[in-house]
Design a protein around this motif. Structure first.
Motif, PDB file in Angstrom:
ATOM      1  N   ASP A  36       0.792  -1.244   0.046  1.00  0.00           N
ATOM      2  CA  ASP A  36       0.159   0.041  -0.129  1.00  0.00           C
ATOM      3  C   ASP A  36       0.920   1.172  -0.108  1.00  0.00           C
ATOM      4  N   PHE A  37       0.387   2.177  -0.648  1.00  0.00           N
ATOM      5  CA  PHE A  37       1.130   3.487  -0.651  1.00  0.00           C
ATOM      6  C   PHE A  37       0.164   4.564  -0.778  1.00  0.00           C
ATOM      7  N   ASP A  38       0.365   5.902  -0.557  1.00  0.00           N
ATOM      8  CA  ASP A  38      -0.416   6.929  -0.708  1.00  0.00           C
ATOM      9  C   ASP A  38      -0.070   7.842  -2.103  1.00  0.00           C
ATOM     10  N   VAL A  39      -0.849   7.979  -2.851  1.00  0.00           N
ATOM     11  CA  VAL A  39      -0.913   8.978  -3.833  1.00  0.00           C
ATOM     12  C   VAL A  39      -1.028  10.483  -3.318  1.00  0.00           C
ATOM     13  N   ARG A  40      -0.181  11.251  -3.505  1.00  0.00           N
ATOM     14  CA  ARG A  40      -0.397  12.597  -2.811  1.00  0.00           C
ATOM     15  C   ARG A  40      -0.558  13.708  -3.691  1.00  0.00           C
ATOM     16  N   PRO A  41      -1.563  14.552  -3.504  1.00  0.00           N
ATOM     17  CA  PRO A  41      -1.885  15.805  -4.530  1.00  0.00           C
ATOM     18  C   PRO A  41      -0.784  16.781  -4.275  1.00  0.00           C
ATOM     19  N   GLY A  42      -0.729  17.905  -4.900  1.00  0.00           N
ATOM     20  CA  GLY A  42       0.082  18.852  -4.532  1.00  0.00           C
ATOM     21  C   GLY A  42       1.268  19.378  -5.850  1.00  0.00           C
ATOM     22  N   GLY A  43       0.810  18.559  -6.967  1.00  0.00           N
ATOM     23  CA  GLY A  43       1.641  18.842  -8.108  1.00  0.00           C
ATOM     24  C   GLY A  43       3.134  18.432  -7.881  1.00  0.00           C
ATOM     25  N   GLU A  44       3.593  17.923  -7.116  1.00  0.00           N
ATOM     26  CA  GLU A  44       4.846  17.704  -6.988  1.00  0.00           C
ATOM     27  C   GLU A  44       4.852  16.165  -7.787  1.00  0.00           C
ATOM     28  N   VAL A  45       6.146  15.752  -8.084  1.00  0.00           N
ATOM     29  CA  VAL A  45       6.591  14.642  -8.852  1.00  0.00           C
ATOM     30  C   VAL A  45       6.872  13.778  -7.668  1.00  0.00           C
ATOM     31  N   HIS A  46       6.256  12.408  -7.709  1.00  0.00           N
ATOM     32  CA  HIS A  46       6.300  11.398  -6.333  1.00  0.00           C
ATOM     33  C   HIS A  46       6.709  10.097  -7.256  1.00  0.00           C
ATOM     34  N   ALA A  63      -0.046  14.774  -9.273  1.00  0.00           N
ATOM     35  CA  ALA A  63      -1.444  14.917  -9.179  1.00  0.00           C
ATOM     36  C   ALA A  63      -1.905  16.058  -8.305  1.00  0.00           C
ATOM     37  N   GLN A  64      -3.111  16.626  -8.796  1.00  0.00           N
ATOM     38  CA  GLN A  64      -3.646  17.757  -7.892  1.00  0.00           C
ATOM     39  C   GLN A  64      -5.190  17.350  -7.456  1.00  0.00           C
ATOM     40  N   GLY A  65      -5.511  18.052  -6.547  1.00  0.00           N
ATOM     41  CA  GLY A  65      -6.884  18.299  -5.917  1.00  0.00           C
ATOM     42  C   GLY A  65      -7.021  17.215  -4.687  1.00  0.00           C
ATOM     43  N   TRP A  89      -2.957   0.341  -8.703  1.00  0.00           N
ATOM     44  CA  TRP A  89      -4.345   0.740  -8.593  1.00  0.00           C
ATOM     45  C   TRP A  89      -4.822   1.474  -7.406  1.00  0.00           C
ATOM     46  N   ARG A  90      -6.075   1.724  -7.405  1.00  0.00           N
ATOM     47  CA  ARG A  90      -6.878   2.197  -6.576  1.00  0.00           C
ATOM     48  C   ARG A  90      -8.064   1.381  -5.806  1.00  0.00           C
ATOM     49  N   PRO A  91      -7.716   0.702  -4.901  1.00  0.00           N
ATOM     50  CA  PRO A  91      -8.788  -0.561  -4.667  1.00  0.00           C
ATOM     51  C   PRO A  91     -10.461  -0.116  -4.662  1.00  0.00           C
ATOM     52  N   GLN A  92     -10.414   1.479  -4.174  1.00  0.00           N
ATOM     53  CA  GLN A  92     -11.585   1.757  -4.107  1.00  0.00           C
ATOM     54  C   GLN A  92     -12.375   2.169  -5.469  1.00  0.00           C
ATOM     55  N   GLY A  93     -11.517   1.927  -6.681  1.00  0.00           N
ATOM     56  CA  GLY A  93     -12.225   2.233  -7.806  1.00  0.00           C
ATOM     57  C   GLY A  93     -11.750   3.403  -8.599  1.00  0.00           C
ATOM     58  N   LYS A  94     -12.546   4.533  -8.450  1.00  0.00           N
ATOM     59  CA  LYS A  94     -12.197   5.740  -9.297  1.00  0.00           C
ATOM     60  C   LYS A  94     -11.286   6.314  -8.467  1.00  0.00           C
ATOM     61  N   SER A  95     -10.241   7.085  -9.044  1.00  0.00           N
ATOM     62  CA  SER A  95      -9.612   8.166  -8.162  1.00  0.00           C
ATOM     63  C   SER A  95     -10.445   9.580  -8.431  1.00  0.00           C
ATOM     64  N   TYR A  96     -10.277  10.417  -7.443  1.00  0.00           N
ATOM     65  CA  TYR A  96     -10.783  11.639  -7.415  1.00  0.00           C
ATOM     66  C   TYR A  96      -9.717  12.753  -7.726  1.00  0.00           C
ATOM     67  N   LEU A  97      -8.453  12.322  -7.850  1.00  0.00           N
ATOM     68  CA  LEU A  97      -7.395  13.357  -8.164  1.00  0.00           C
ATOM     69  C   LEU A  97      -7.327  13.503  -9.510  1.00  0.00           C
ATOM     70  N   PHE A  98      -6.385  14.528 -10.107  1.00  0.00           N
ATOM     71  CA  PHE A  98      -6.282  14.910 -11.452  1.00  0.00           C
ATOM     72  C   PHE A  98      -4.947  14.745 -11.584  1.00  0.00           C
ATOM     73  N   GLY A 147      -0.776  16.181 -24.026  1.00  0.00           N
ATOM     74  CA  GLY A 147      -1.856  16.787 -24.548  1.00  0.00           C
ATOM     75  C   GLY A 147      -2.824  16.027 -25.204  1.00  0.00           C
ATOM     76  N   LYS A 148      -2.792  14.617 -24.632  1.00  0.00           N
ATOM     77  CA  LYS A 148      -3.982  13.830 -25.080  1.00  0.00           C
ATOM     78  C   LYS A 148      -4.413  13.310 -23.922  1.00  0.00           C
ATOM     79  N   PHE A 149      -3.736  12.861 -22.827  1.00  0.00           N
ATOM     80  CA  PHE A 149      -4.035  12.377 -21.627  1.00  0.00           C
ATOM     81  C   PHE A 149      -5.344  13.277 -20.905  1.00  0.00           C
ATOM     82  N   ARG A 150      -6.458  12.703 -20.460  1.00  0.00           N
ATOM     83  CA  ARG A 150      -7.381  13.492 -19.951  1.00  0.00           C
ATOM     84  C   ARG A 150      -7.434  13.704 -18.242  1.00  0.00           C
ATOM     85  N   PHE A 151      -6.345  13.240 -17.837  1.00  0.00           N
ATOM     86  CA  PHE A 151      -6.121  13.546 -16.217  1.00  0.00           C
ATOM     87  C   PHE A 151      -6.684  12.499 -15.354  1.00  0.00           C
TER      88      PHE A 151
END
Length: 167
Positions: A36-46, A63-65, A89-98, A147-151
């Motif tokens: 398990d690991f945390d995906v952290r928003p804030g715009g920094e590269v992890h 990621a942001q948001g 993957w995110r076990p809860q299904g959909k990620s809400y991060l951008f 330019g093609k990836f929808r975040f």
């Protein structure tokens, strides 16, 4: 090798790859690893990385948001040592991060199949794949296409062929 094109090819891979990954996990020469690991928003590269024997999978993103989300990385090697698998993957299904960028890289093997998803199937729902133009696959990486990836990203799957020693 990228995901097959065409409707029938996608359905075939959609059925075959999960079964292959289950077989890899069930028949692994070394114990498969889940972390398990945390995906952290804030715009920094992890980056988050796991190794199993001679093989490594690294997930790099920005990621942001929102707030931290818990994700998992699963890696495994087949009993005959010919395939290395990595899923993020995110076990809860959909990620809400951008997601502003992502890249999954394997070391020690060459990608045979890879797919990225905007939503991971949970609770009876199906995975929702990204459009093929949103990401690119090389011998060792799966990454967003500028330019093609929808975040949206919720899951990455990779099956890679390991080097084979011939006698």
């Amino acid at each position: 090798m990228a995901a097959p094109s065409g409707r029938s090819g996608r359905w075939l891979w959609a059925a075959v790859v999960p079964a292959a990954l289950l077989c890899l996990a069930a028949r692994a020469a070394e114990e498969p690893s889940t972390a398990d690991f945390d995906v952290r928003p804030g715009g920094e590269v992890h980056s988050f990385s796991r190794s199993l024997g001679d093989y490594t999978c690294t997930f790099t993103y920005s990621a942001q948001g929102g707030t931290n989300e818990q994700w998992q990385m699963n890696i495994g090697v087949s009993e005959d040592n010919l395939l290395f698998s990595c899923s993020v993957w995110r076990p809860q299904g959909k990620s809400y991060l951008f997601f502003t960028q992502f890249k999954a890289e394997v070391k020690g093997a060459k990608i045979e199949y890879a797919m990225a998803y905007s939503q991971a199937g949970v609770g009876g729902q199906s995975d929702v794949p990204l459009k093929q133009e949103e990401f690119e696959i090389t011998e060792t990486t799966v990454s967003h296409r500028e330019g093609k990836f929808r975040f949206e990203l919720s899951k990455l799957m990779i099956v890679a062929k390991t080097p084979r020693d011939e006698l």
